[in-house]
Design a protein around this motif. Structure first.
Motif, PDB file in Angstrom:
ATOM      1  N   LYS A   1      36.847  32.529  77.351  1.00 25.50           N
ATOM      2  CA  LYS A   1      38.111  31.911  76.972  1.00 25.50           C
ATOM      3  C   LYS A   1      37.968  30.403  77.147  1.00 25.50           C
ATOM      4  O   LYS A   1      37.646  29.920  78.223  1.00 25.50           O
ATOM      5  N   TYR A   2      38.234  29.699  76.076  1.00 23.17           N
ATOM      6  CA  TYR A   2      38.098  28.250  76.083  1.00 23.17           C
ATOM      7  C   TYR A   2      39.440  27.584  76.381  1.00 23.17           C
ATOM      8  O   TYR A   2      40.493  28.204  76.220  1.00 23.17           O
ATOM      9  N   PRO A   3      39.412  26.302  76.819  1.00 20.88           N
ATOM     10  CA  PRO A   3      40.657  25.596  77.149  1.00 20.88           C
ATOM     11  C   PRO A   3      41.680  25.575  76.009  1.00 20.88           C
ATOM     12  O   PRO A   3      42.873  25.534  76.254  1.00 20.88           O
ATOM     13  N   ASN A   4      41.210  25.623  74.771  1.00 12.64           N
ATOM     14  CA  ASN A   4      42.130  25.636  73.632  1.00 12.64           C
ATOM     15  C   ASN A   4      42.709  27.034  73.376  1.00 12.64           C
ATOM     16  O   ASN A   4      43.300  27.272  72.333  1.00 12.64           O
ATOM     17  N   ARG A   5      42.510  27.946  74.351  1.00  5.61           N
ATOM     18  CA  ARG A   5      43.018  29.316  74.323  1.00  5.61           C
ATOM     19  C   ARG A   5      42.279  30.219  73.344  1.00  5.61           C
ATOM     20  O   ARG A   5      42.682  31.352  73.128  1.00  5.61           O
ATOM     21  N   ARG A   6      41.206  29.739  72.765  1.00  4.13           N
ATOM     22  CA  ARG A   6      40.429  30.584  71.865  1.00  4.13           C
ATOM     23  C   ARG A   6      39.525  31.509  72.657  1.00  4.13           C
ATOM     24  O   ARG A   6      39.026  31.165  73.718  1.00  4.13           O
ATOM     25  N   LEU A   7      39.320  32.692  72.109  1.00  3.86           N
ATOM     26  CA  LEU A   7      38.476  33.699  72.738  1.00  3.86           C
ATOM     27  C   LEU A   7      37.184  33.848  71.929  1.00  3.86           C
ATOM     28  O   LEU A   7      37.232  33.997  70.707  1.00  3.86           O
ATOM     29  N   TYR A   8      36.049  33.822  72.624  1.00  4.37           N
ATOM     30  CA  TYR A   8      34.752  33.910  71.973  1.00  4.37           C
ATOM     31  C   TYR A   8      34.045  35.163  72.465  1.00  4.37           C
ATOM     32  O   TYR A   8      33.778  35.326  73.654  1.00  4.37           O
ATOM     33  N   ASP A   9      33.737  36.075  71.538  1.00  9.83           N
ATOM     34  CA  ASP A   9      33.059  37.322  71.861  1.00  9.83           C
ATOM     35  C   ASP A   9      31.556  37.078  71.794  1.00  9.83           C
ATOM     36  O   ASP A   9      31.001  36.833  70.721  1.00  9.83           O
ATOM     37  N   THR A  10      30.895  37.153  72.950  1.00  8.34           N
ATOM     38  CA  THR A  10      29.455  36.879  72.992  1.00  8.34           C
ATOM     39  C   THR A  10      28.642  37.970  72.302  1.00  8.34           C
ATOM     40  O   THR A  10      27.515  37.718  71.877  1.00  8.34           O
ATOM     41  N   ALA A  11      29.198  39.166  72.163  1.00  8.56           N
ATOM     42  CA  ALA A  11      28.470  40.263  71.519  1.00  8.56           C
ATOM     43  C   ALA A  11      28.311  40.039  70.018  1.00  8.56           C
ATOM     44  O   ALA A  11      27.309  40.449  69.428  1.00  8.56           O
ATOM     45  N   ILE A  12      29.310  39.412  69.397  1.00 12.50           N
ATOM     46  CA  ILE A  12      29.239  39.185  67.950  1.00 12.50           C
ATOM     47  C   ILE A  12      29.051  37.710  67.612  1.00 12.50           C
ATOM     48  O   ILE A  12      28.979  37.349  66.446  1.00 12.50           O
ATOM     49  N   SER A  13      28.997  36.873  68.661  1.00 12.96           N
ATOM     50  CA  SER A  13      28.858  35.419  68.490  1.00 12.96           C
ATOM     51  C   SER A  13      29.922  34.863  67.552  1.00 12.96           C
ATOM     52  O   SER A  13      29.617  34.156  66.596  1.00 12.96           O
ATOM     53  N   GLY A  14      31.157  35.212  67.852  1.00  9.46           N
ATOM     54  CA  GLY A  14      32.254  34.729  67.020  1.00  9.46           C
ATOM     55  C   GLY A  14      33.573  34.756  67.753  1.00  9.46           C
ATOM     56  O   GLY A  14      33.731  35.416  68.782  1.00  9.46           O
TER      57      GLY A  14
END
Length: 163
Positions: free
Chosen positions: A9-22
């Protein structure tokens, strides 16, 4: 055993799934939970575990829309648990009951599928399940509710009824 799916979870509230790299949405996380994925949400910068906060966010969104599961009375009782000696037993108690219910639900769904009535059991609450007689189920449920009420009354969380 499935590996934990790491979501950053990034400060801009975006979620990044490391399994799909997206990037994904909270709705995507909810779908992963429904599909029984083992999820860990971490702060992208500090590595702090944010899983609980994201799960609570999903619950709040679900409770705010549609038909809520948690009644006002139930929420009040849960709030009253905090700071009480019974708080330490409430979590495991609730978790075990949810597990029992989930296992029961899976069993009923499997029976329904075997009978060619997949998922129909829930739309007509058990009226025709268990050979057309739901009385034993209803009695069992009432018994469980009474046991739970007695437990919480004995713990001092719920006031005992005056006779």
């Amino acid at each position: 055993m499935e590996e934990k799916r790491i979501i950053k979870k990034y400060p801009n509230r975006r979620l990044y799934d490391t399994a799909i790299s997206g990037y994904i949405t909270v709705a995507d996380v909810k779908q992963m939970i429904i599909e029984y994925a083992d999820i860990l949400v971490v702060d992208a910068k500090s590595g702090e575990d944010l899983t609980r906060q994201v799960f609570l966010q999903i619950l709040l969104e679900e409770e705010a829309g549609g038909t809520p599961i948690l009644s006002n009375e139930m929420l009040c009782q849960m709030i009253r648990m905090y700071g009480q000696t019974s708080q330490s037993v409430f979590g495991p108690f609730l978790e075990q009951n949810m597990k029992i219910f989930s296992e029961w639900q899976s069993g009923v769904q499997e029976q329904a599928k075997a009978m060619g009535k997949a998922n129909k059991w829930f739309t007509d609450p058990l009226r025709q399940s268990f050979s057309g007689n739901n009385l034993p189920f209803m009695e069992w449920q009432k018994s469980l509710q009474q046991q739970a009420l007695n437990f919480w009354q004995n713990m001092g969380v719920v006031p005992k009824e005056k006779k």
